[in-house]
Scaffold this active site. Structure first.
Site, short mmCIF file in Angstrom:
data_model
loop_
_atom_site.label_atom_id
_atom_site.label_comp_id
_atom_site.label_asym_id
_atom_site.label_seq_id
_atom_site.Cartn_x
_atom_site.Cartn_y
_atom_site.Cartn_z
N SER A 183 0.37 40.22 52.80
CA SER A 183 1.69 40.05 53.41
C SER A 183 2.41 38.77 53.03
CB SER A 183 1.57 40.15 54.93
OG SER A 183 0.62 39.23 55.41
N HIS A 211 1.98 46.74 54.91
CA HIS A 211 3.06 46.49 53.94
C HIS A 211 3.01 47.43 52.74
CE1 HIS A 211 4.72 42.84 55.80
NE2 HIS A 211 3.45 42.63 56.18
N LYS A 241 7.44 48.31 60.20
CA LYS A 241 7.96 47.71 58.96
C LYS A 241 8.82 48.74 58.20
CE LYS A 241 4.09 44.53 59.06
NZ LYS A 241 4.69 43.47 59.84
C1 LIG Z 1 -0.80 43.04 57.24
C2 LIG Z 1 -0.39 43.26 58.66
N1 LIG Z 1 -1.20 43.92 59.47
C3 LIG Z 1 -0.87 44.17 60.75
C4 LIG Z 1 0.31 43.73 61.28
C5 LIG Z 1 0.63 44.00 62.71
O1 LIG Z 1 1.48 45.07 62.85
P1 LIG Z 1 2.36 45.24 64.17
O2 LIG Z 1 3.62 44.48 63.96
O3 LIG Z 1 2.57 46.70 64.32
O4 LIG Z 1 1.54 44.66 65.28
C6 LIG Z 1 1.20 43.03 60.47
C7 LIG Z 1 2.48 42.55 61.01
O5 LIG Z 1 2.85 41.44 60.92
C8 LIG Z 1 0.84 42.79 59.12
O6 LIG Z 1 1.67 42.12 58.31
#
Ligand SMILES: Cc1ncc(COP(=O)(O)O)c(C=O)c1O
Length: 393
Positions: A183, A211, A241
């Site tokens: 990310s 992502h 997202k």
């Molecule tokens: C790689 C990754 N996993 C999990 C999440 C968490 O997702 P959520 O926003 O649905 O809690 C994010 C969000 O920032 C993320 O970037």
């Protein structure tokens, strides 16, 4: 007497001095390529809304209809009395979209990682994690009594060494955990190699596709991109997202899903998200299936922007996706650049410690399928001006 909570102010001041605090800015309307941020017209460069679905009329219509049909809230946890038809419909759709046996929503993507990982491994098991995995994976791992193995980011040699060492210990379960798209850097996990090593050493694979969804594999995510839909044991993701909505998801075997919702404490001990959220997510998945041109446009924008910002002299690190960082290094300088860009009408964000290591601060530029070539050129002009003013380029 000294205030017991005096440390809060002191710690905050220290963070401020190190340039490690967040300035929270409010949008005065929907998240889309052209936004108004606290009264200023801006081009949005900081959102995860890759496919420009967050303000799509069809998602809004589905939301409104669901509110009329089901009301505003679910009224309970899913496990008790909060599960409605529309939630179940979305669960089914997740499986269809991910081409797995079954699927289920969680309150958030964070709740999947924090709730499920501790149920997959414990004493006598080992969790092997990429050094740059998302914090929610790290938190999930921290909640277990399992042994931990960390391999340097995407270093397959190191992963193999860790796997080899597991053979000496006779672990009950070995699970390799990885982000699909990282990310902060925008590079893609070497999923084919990871899966191959996993098969060789009898390990399971767990991928965080937050992502990758809407981006890779024609929008279906990393498993489709690498033709591993039936191979990856645990696929989690989020609707917050590219899909423009909200909530986490898990896809895999029927046995996984039943086990997951019967054991994940995040799923069991927290309320169901509102039914209209499920309706919006359902609408989003249907759109992604029907409109492949969205994903195509996202990639066109990605290729153009990456090439042009690099030719201005900015370092984009190792990105391979619509997350295109401009690597700056020092936190304060990065924040200065973000501030200058904001003054030019570009809404972007300095990513500083603890989101990334100290000395690795960057601006994370995120592409959107709804951006026009003119938008991208405007961003590039602002980057050139501000980058020169700060002596970065
Ligand atoms: C790689 C990754 N996993 C999990 C999440 C968490 O997702 P959520 O926003 O649905 O809690 C994010 C969000 O920032 C993320 O970037």
């Amino acid at each position: 007497m000294k205030e017991k909570t005096e440390f809060l102010e002191r710690e905050y001041k220290n963070m401020l001095e190190r340039g490690e605090t967040w300035t929270i800015r409010s949008l005065n309307g929907p998240s889309q390529p052209h936004v108004i941020v606290e009264g200023r017209k801006c081009i949005m460069l900081a959102s995860n809304n890759y496919l420009n679905l967050a303000n799509d009329p069809r998602l809004k219509e589905a939301t409104i209809k669901a509110i009329e049909m089901y009301g505003a809230g679910a009224g309970s946890d899913w496990s008790i009395a909060g599960c409605m038809d529309v939630h179940q419909e979305l669960n089914k759709k997740i499986a269809e979209f991910k081409r797995t046996e079954a699927g289920i929503t969680y309150q958030t993507g964070y709740a999947v990682n924090a709730g499920l990982i501790p149920q997959l491994a414990g004493k006598g098991d080992i969790l092997i994690s990429d050094a740059l995995n998302h914090g929610s994976i790290i938190d999930g791992v921290r909640l277990t009594k399992a042994d931990r193995g960390i391999y340097a980011h995407s270093n397959m040699g190191e992963l193999e060494t860790v796997l080899k060492n597991t053979e000496k210990k006779d672990y009950r379960r070995t699970i390799i955990l990885t982000d699909g798209v990282f990310s902060m850097d925008g590079d893609i996990a070497k999923m084919d190699e990871i899966q191959k090593l996993a098969d060789e050493y009898g390990a399971m694979t767990y991928v965080d596709d937050a992502h990758g969804e809407g981006v890779l594999g024609g929008g279906r995510g990393i498993a489709t991109e690498f033709d591993l839909e039936k191979k990856i044991d645990f696929q989690m993701g989020t609707f917050s997202k590219a899909f423009g909505s909200f909530g986490g998801m898990l896809a895999g075997s029927e046995a996984l899903i039943k086990y997951a919702y019967n054991t994940s404490r995040t799923w069991l001990l927290s309320a169901a998200f509102p039914p209209h959220v499920a309706a919006a997510s359902l609408a989003a998945l249907n759109i992604v299936e029907k409109e492949p041109e969205r994903v195509k446009k996202l990639w066109e924008n990605t290729k153009y922007f990456k090439k042009e910002i690099e030719s201005l002299g900015f370092d984009t690190g190792r990105t391979q996706t619509p997350i295109i960082p401009s690597m700056i290094g020092e936190s304060k300088k990065t924040q200065e650049l973000a501030k200058k860009l904001y003054d030019e009408g570009i809404f972007c964000l300095a990513i500083v410690f603890p989101m990334v290591a100290r000395g690795k601060a960057r601006i994370r530029n995120q592409m959107n399928a709804g951006m026009s070539r003119e938008d991208l050129d405007e961003i590039l002009r602002a980057y050139e001006k501000c980058g020169k003013e700060l002596g970065i380029i």
